[in-house]
Design an enzyme around this catalytic site. Structure first.
Site, short mmCIF file in Angstrom:
data_model
loop_
_atom_site.label_atom_id
_atom_site.label_comp_id
_atom_site.label_asym_id
_atom_site.label_seq_id
_atom_site.Cartn_x
_atom_site.Cartn_y
_atom_site.Cartn_z
N ALA A 374 0.82 -1.21 0.00
CA ALA A 374 0.00 0.00 0.00
C ALA A 374 0.85 1.26 0.00
O ALA A 374 0.46 2.30 -0.53
CB ALA A 374 -0.93 -0.01 1.22
N ASP A 420 14.37 31.25 -35.99
CA ASP A 420 14.93 31.56 -37.30
C ASP A 420 13.94 32.49 -38.00
O ASP A 420 12.76 32.16 -38.12
CB ASP A 420 15.11 30.27 -38.10
CG ASP A 420 15.81 30.50 -39.41
OD1 ASP A 420 16.90 31.09 -39.39
OD2 ASP A 420 15.27 30.10 -40.45
N ASN A 817 -5.76 0.65 -1.18
CA ASN A 817 -4.77 0.79 -2.25
C ASN A 817 -5.42 0.68 -3.62
O ASN A 817 -5.05 1.38 -4.56
CB ASN A 817 -3.71 -0.30 -2.09
CG ASN A 817 -2.54 -0.11 -3.03
OD1 ASN A 817 -1.90 0.93 -3.04
ND2 ASN A 817 -2.27 -1.12 -3.84
N THR A 820 -8.19 4.00 -4.10
CA THR A 820 -7.70 5.38 -3.98
C THR A 820 -6.46 5.65 -4.82
O THR A 820 -6.23 6.79 -5.24
CB THR A 820 -7.39 5.74 -2.51
OG1 THR A 820 -6.32 4.93 -2.03
CG2 THR A 820 -8.60 5.55 -1.64
#
Length: 986
Positions: A374, A420, A817, A820
Site C-alpha cells: 500500500a 529563425d 490501495n 484510492t
C-alpha cells in the site's frame, strides 16, 4: 557576327565592349522588355523530356493559393500496389553497384534516360517488390504487456501475502489479494497498451517526398512509391528515398550520418570504385535511403528498396521495439526504489512492534506485506509514461507532432527559444519591392517596376536589365510545369528573384541557354554571397554574383552606368553603401549584384575571380511579411518567462527594424550581436553576451550552432526553430529542435524533436503549455499517491506503537490501495491546463521532480490525513473499545479522506475555494464518483462487507466519519494557503 566580334575582343578584355555584349544578350533574352512589365516572350526552347510549354500559355501559380497547394498535394497511394505484394527475400544486393559503371545499373533495370520509367511499368514493379518501406519492428504484444504487470516487486509481495493466507487457512483473503493483483494488472495493461500504440505511431510522423522522373516528367512522389529502376532527382534539402547508383553528380554532397555516424557531408561522384568490401562511407558513387542531400545536385537510378536497402538491413537487426525511457521515468524509477527501502523499513518496524505487543506472527506478516504494498505507488512510472503518451496524442490533434516522449518534458522547461526569422517569424514568401540600378530607384508592385515617383514608364534600361539577368543566372530555382501553368521551385529568395525577372518579360530559359552554367560557388560560413560561372560565345566566361551588399561591393572595382563601365570611386562606393543602409533600415532584405566577363583561358577559381575585380550593377530589396499574430505571440512567450531570440542572415539594420516591430525584447533594450564578431570571442564570452542579446544578425549555419551552445553553456534549456538545411546542426544540438511541417526541408523534419504540422508558430505556445501541464500533473499525481500512501503507514505505525491495536486489517489496506491509488491518480495526471500556467516561470531543469520542500509538504499532508483517521478511531475506541467497530470507523474515515484529498491535489497554487478557477476535470469526477460507489458497495454488500470486516454504523458514527474525512481537507487547504503566502511574501 556581333557575338563573334565580341568574343574576339573579350580575349583582350575591353570593358566597354563587354558591357555592351552583356546588354545585347540580355536584350535578346527580353525582346519586348520594359520595366512596367511587358508580356513574356512567346517561345521557350526545348529542355529535354521535362520541357515546359510556352510561358504565354501558362499561368503562374501564386505560392500559398489553393491552386498551388493542390499542385503540391500528395498523390493518393495506389492501394492495388500495396496489397498481397510478393516480396523478394531480404539480403545483400545481387550486384556490388559501387564497383559497376552507372550504365550497367541503367541496363540492369531497363531504365530509359532521361524519360525515366513509364507509370505502367512502375506500377508493375511496385506490385512485385512491394512498397518502399522499412520493415517495422513489431510493437510489444498484448500478452507480453500483460505478463509484465506481474513482474514487479509489489506484486511479488502480494503473491507472498496470498500464499501466507492460504497456508493459514485464509482462502478468501488469498482470493481477495489476487483479485487486487488482477485489477492492477488490467489497469496497467490498458494504460501501457495505449502508450505503446502512441509511441509506435511516432515512427510515421512525417512521410518523406522524393523527386523522380516518370513518363518523361519530374514528379513528386511518396517515398513508398519508389521502385527499383526509378530515376530519382537529388536536390539540396531532399531526402534520399532508396539505395541508388549515381549517374550524375554536380557538386553533390550528402549527409550520411544516419548510416555511418560521420557528421561531415560526403562529396559524391559517378566514378567506379574498385573493391567489394569498401565501407559505406567510402562509396562515393552511391546514395542510400535515409540520408539527406546537403548541397549540389544530381540524379541516380534506384537499385534497392525497402528491406533490401542498407537501412533495411540495419532495421532487421532490431528484434523488438523498446519503449523509450524518458528522464522523468528514470527519476521516478530511482525514487520508487528509494521508497521501497523507506517503506520497507517502516513496515518492518510495524511488524516488530506488533510482535512485541503480542500480535500473532502470521497476522503481523500479512499486515506488514499489505502495508508495504500500500505504501509503494507501484504504478507511478506507468502513470508518467501514459501521461506523456496521451499528451503527445492530444498535441497531434492540435497540429504539433512530438517525435519522442522526452521532448514533451523539455518543452515544459524551455527557457530560451531561438527563432529563425525566415519561414518562422516571417511567412517565407519573399517578394521584391525595390531595386536600385545605375542611379535609379525602382519600386516594384506585383508585376510592375516603376522608377520612384513615376506613374508610367516605357523604356529599356541597361543597368536594370543587367541586374535582373545577374540575379536570374546566379540562381538555382527551377521552373516546373504544373497543370497548364508553372511553379518556380527553389528557395524563397531565389524564387522571388526568378518571378521578378519573369514578370518583367524575361525569358529565363533562353537566358540560361545563352549562358550555360559551368560552376557554382554557394554561400558558405566564410562568405555571404553566391557566385556562378557561365559559358559565353567564343569560350569566354560570365561571372554572376549576388549576396551581402557590403561583401559583394568590397570585391567590385567598377560599376555599370548607362551601358558603360566606370571605375568605382570611394564617393560612389559610399553612395552605394548608403543606399544599402537606407533599404535595410526599411526592414528589407537587401542583396547586392555584380558581374564580370573574362577570357576563356582565365582561371575559374574563386580567389582568382575575386582578385580580378567585379562590376557592380545594383541592389535588390525584398520583404518577407511577418506572420499574422507573431507580435502577440512574442508577448505571450515573455509572460511565460521564455526569452525570445531572433536569428537572421539579414544585416543589423534590417534585423533591428523587424525586432522592434515584434517587441522582441519586451519592455527592455533591444540588443543585437553581429556574427562577424564571433571569431574574436571566446566561448565563455559569447555565452555571457548571449544572455543579454535579443537578435543575432548576419548568421551562418555554423553561427547558429554556436548560439545554441552559448545558451546551453549558460545553463539554459534551448528550443530552436528552423526549416532549412542550414538549420540542421543547431536543431540537432538544441534541447528542443522545432521544424516546420509544410515548408520545412526533409533535413529539418528528420532531425527535429517537434514538427509544427501547419507551420503556425502559435501552436508552439500551446506545446509549451501542454509540456508544463504534463510535468505538473505528474507532480500532482505523485504528491497525491505519496501523501495518501504514507498516511496508511502513519495510522498503522501510530496505533501499533501506542498499543491501540490494529485499526486497519491487511484486507482493508489492499482495498484502500485499489480504490484510492489507481483511478484518482490517473485522473490527476489528466488534469487540464491551469489558466495561469503560462504566467509562471519555466521550471528549473536541474530540479528533481520531488523537491525537499515537497517532501515536507507531503509529510505534513499525510500526517493531517492520518490524524483525521486516528480521530475517528479514537472515538470508536472510546465508545466501542478495540475491535471491528472502531476499525470500521478508521477504515471508512481514511478511505474517504484520501479520496477527498484528490480535490486538494488538483492545484499546487489554488486553494479549495478557488477550484472554480480551474477547468472541469471529467476524469477526476468519474474516478471519485466510481471510487465512492465502490466504497458504498463495500458497506452494503454482505459478502464484501464481511471480507473487509466492516461493521454497521449509526448516524453519529457517520457524522464522525464525515468529520474525520473532511477536516483534513480543510486543514490542508489552510496549510496550502499559508505556504503560498510565505512563498509570495517579498
Amino acid at each position: 557576327t556581333a557575338s563573334t566580334a565580341t568574343g574576339n575582343l573579350l580575349v583582350r578584355y575591353s570593358p566597354e565592349i563587354t558591357a555592351l555584349h552583356l546588354a545585347a544578350l540580355v536584350k535578346r533574352a527580353a525582346e519586348d522588355f520594359h520595366l512596367q512589365g511587358a508580356s513574356p516572350p512567346q517561345t521557350l526552347p526545348e529542355a529535354g523530356p521535362a520541357s515546359l510549354p510556352p510561358p504565354a500559355q501558362q499561368k503562374p501559380l501564386a505560392p500559398g493559393t489553393r491552386e498551388a497547394r493542390a499542385a503540391n498535394s500528395k498523390p493518393s497511394a495506389r492501394k492495388s500496389g500495396r496489397q498481397a505484394a510478393p516480396r523478394p527475400p531480404a539480403g545483400r544486393p545481387e550486384v556490388i553497384w559501387h564497383a559497376r559503371p552507372a550504365a550497367a545499373a541503367l541496363e540492369k533495370f531497363a531504365t530509359p534516360v532521361p524519360a525515366g520509367l513509364p507509370s505502367e511499368e512502375a506500377a508493375k514493379r511496385l506490385a512485385t517488390y512491394g512498397p518502399n518501406a522499412l520493415p517495422q519492428a513489431k510493437p510489444r504484444s498484448g500478452w507480453s504487456i500483460l505478463v509484465e504487470q506481474f513482474r514487479s516487486g509489489p506484486v511479488a509481495m502480494l503473491a507472498g501475502a496470498a500464499a501466507v493466507s492460504v497456508m493459514t487457512g485464509g482462502v478468501a483473503d488469498a482470493v481477495a489479494i489476487m483479485a487486487v493483483v488482477g485489477i492492477n494488472a488490467v489497469i496497467g495493461y490498458t494504460t501501457e497498451s495505449q502508450s505503446e500504440r502512441v509511441i509506435h505511431s511516432l515512427k510515421n510522423l512525417v512521410t518523406p517526398r522524393v523527386l523522380a522522373v516518370r513518363d518523361g516528367k519530374v514528379a513528386e512522389l511518396d517515398v513508398q512509391m519508389l521502385v527499383p529502376g526509378d530515376l530519382i532527382v537529388l536536390r539540396p534539402g531532399h531526402y534520399v528515398g532508396a539505395d541508388a547508383r549515381l549517374i550524375e553528380a554536380m557538386r553533390l554532397s550528402i549527409d550520411e550520418s544516419a548510416l555511418t555516424g560521420e557528421s561531415m557531408p560526403v562529396g559524391k561522384s559517378v566514378e567506379c570504385i574498385a573493391g567489394e568490401t569498401i565501407p559505406i562511407g567510402d562509396r562515393t558513387n552511391m546514395c542510400y535511403m535515409g540520408t539527406l542531400v546537403t548541397g549540389g545536385q544530381g540524379s541516380a537510378v534506384v537499385v534497392a528498396t525497402g528491406a533490401a536497402t542498407e537501412m533495411g538491413h540495419i532495421q532487421q537487426l532490431v528484434s523488438e521495439a523498446e519503449t523509450p525511457e524518458t528522464p522523468m521515468s528514470r527519476e521516478l524509477d530511482r525514487m520508487g526504489n528509494q521508497l521501497v527501502y523507506l517503506s520497507g523499513a517502516m513496515c518492518g518496524a510495524v511488524f516488530l512492534l506488533g510482535l512485541l505487543r503480542g500480535t500473532g506472527f502470521l497476522q503481523m506478516l500479512n499486515m506488514a506485506l499489505a502495508l508495504a504494498v500500500a505504501a509503494i505507488p507501484e504504478g507511478l512510472p506507468a502513470v508518467a509514461t501514459t501521461t506523456l503518451a496521451l499528451g503527445i496524442s492530444e498535441m497531434r490533434k492540435k497540429g504539433v507532432l512530438i517525435r519522442h516522449l522526452g521532448a514533451i518534458e523539455a518543452l515544459g522547461a524551455t527557457q530560451v527559444i531561438c527563432l529563425d526569422k525566415t519561414g518562422t517569424i516571417t511567412a517565407n514568401r519573399m517578394t521584391v519591392v525595390e531595386i536600385y540600378a545605375g542611379e535609379s530607384r525602382f519600386v516594384c508592385d506585383q508585376d510592375v517596376c516603376l522608377p520612384s515617383g513615376a506613374a508610367t514608364a516605357d523604356y529599356f534600361q541597361w543597368e536594370a536589365a543587367a541586374l535582373l539577368a545577374v540575379v536570374a543566372l546566379c540562381n538555382e530555382s527551377e521552373i516546373i510545369a504544373r497543370d497548364g501553368g508553372f511553379l518556380v521551385s527553389g528557395t524563397p529568395t531565389e524564387n522571388a528573384l526568378t518571378y521578378l525577372a519573369i514578370n518583367q518579360g524575361m525569358n529565363i530559359q533562353l537566358l540560361k541557354d545563352s549562358f550555360p552554367l559551368l560552376k557554382m560557388y554557394h554561400r558558405a560560413d566564410n562568405r555571404n554571397f553566391m557566385l556562378s560561372v557561365h559559358q559565353m560565345p567564343a569560350g569566354a566566361r560570365l561571372i554572376a554574383v549576388k549576396g551581402s551588399p557590403s561583401e559583394v561591393l568590397s570585391f567590385c572595382s567598377h560599376y555599370l552606368l548607362a551601358g558603360e563601365i566606370s571605375e568605382l570611386s570611394e564617393e560612389k562606393r559610399l553612395h552605394m553603401q548608403r543606399e544599402n543602409e537606407r533599404m535595410a533600415g526599411d526592414a528589407l532584405r537587401v542583396l547586392g549584384a555584380a558581374y564580370r566577363m573574362q577570357a576563356a583561358q582565365s582561371e575559374d577559381e574563386l580567389d582568382d575571380i575575386l582578385q580580378a575585380g567585379l562590376v557592380w550593377v545594383g541592389l535588390v530589396g525584398m520583404t518577407d511579411p511577418i506572420r499574422e499574430g507573431v507580435p502577440a505571440l512574442m508577448h505571450r512567450f515573455h509572460q511565460a518567462g521564455i526569452k525570445t531570440v531572433m536569428i537572421t542572415g539579414d544585416q543589423s539594420a534590417t534585423a533591428y527594424r523587424v525586432g522592434k516591430s515584434l517587441s522582441l525584447s519586451g519592455s527592455g533594450q533591444l540588443n543585437i550581436l553581429d556574427s562577424s564578431s564571433f571569431a574574436s570571442l571566446e566561448p565563455e564570452m559569447l555565452a555571457s553576451l548571449s544572455q543579454q542579446t535579443n537578435i543575432f544578425s548576419r548568421v551562418s549555419p555554423a553561427h547558429k550552432l554556436q548560439i545554441v551552445e552559448a545558451y546551453q553553456r549558460g545553463g539554459k534549456v534551448v528550443a530552436m526553430t528552423g526549416d532549412g538545411i542550414n538549420d540542421g546542426p543547431a536543431l540537432k544540438k538544441a534541447d528542443i529542435g522545432i521544424a516546420m511541417g509544410r515548408t520545412g526541408t526533409d533535413v529539418a523534419r528528420e532531425i527535429a524533436d517537434v514538427v509544427l504540422e501547419d507551420d503556425e508558430l502559435e501552436t508552439m505556445i500551446v506545446a509549451v503549455s501542454h509540456g508544463r501541464t504534463i510535468y505538473l500533473n505528474v507532480r500532482k499525481a505523485l504528491g497525491f499517491l505519496l501523501s495518501t500512501n504514507f498516511s496508511e503507514i502513519l495510522v498503522s505505525f501510530t496505533a501499533t506503537a501506542t498499543g491501540l491495536g490494529q485499526p486497519l486489517s491487511h484486507m482493508q489496506l489492499l482495498w484502500i490501495n485499489m480504490i484510492t491509488d489507481i483511478f484518482p491518480g490517473l485522473a490527476l495526471s489528466l488534469e487540464p491546463p491551469e489558466d495561469d500556467i503560462l504566467l509562471r516561470p519555466p521550471r528549473d531543469p536541474h530540479e528533481p521532480i520531488i523537491r525537499r520542500q515537497d517532501l515536507k509538504k507531503i509529510g505534513v499532508e499525510a500526517s493531517i490525513i492520518s490524524l483525521g483517521a486516528m480521530g475517528s478511531y479514537g472515538y470508536g475506541l472510546a465508545r466501542y473499545g478495540i475491535g471491528p467497530r472502531a476499525s470500521s470507523l478508521a477504515f471508512l474515515s481514511l478511505t474517504c479522506g484520501q479520496l477527498l484529498h484528490a480535490l486538494h491535489c488538483r492545484s499546487e497554487q489554488h486553494g479549495l475555494f478557488e477550484l472554480g478557477e480551474l477547468k472541469r476535470n471529467k476524469y477526476l469526477n468519474l474516478a471519485l464518483g466510481g471510487s465512492f460507489a465502490l466504497q458504498l458497495l463495500a458497506m452494503f454488500v454482505p459478502g464484501l462487507r464481511s471480507l473487509l470486516g466492516i461493521e454497521r454504523i449509526g448516524l453519529v458514527d457517520a457524522v464522525v466519519i464525515g468529520a474525520g474525512a473532511t477536516a483534513p481537507l480543510l486543514v490542508n487547504d489552510v496549510y496550502k494557503r499559508s505556504r503560498r503566502a510565505k512563498e509570495t511574501k517579498p
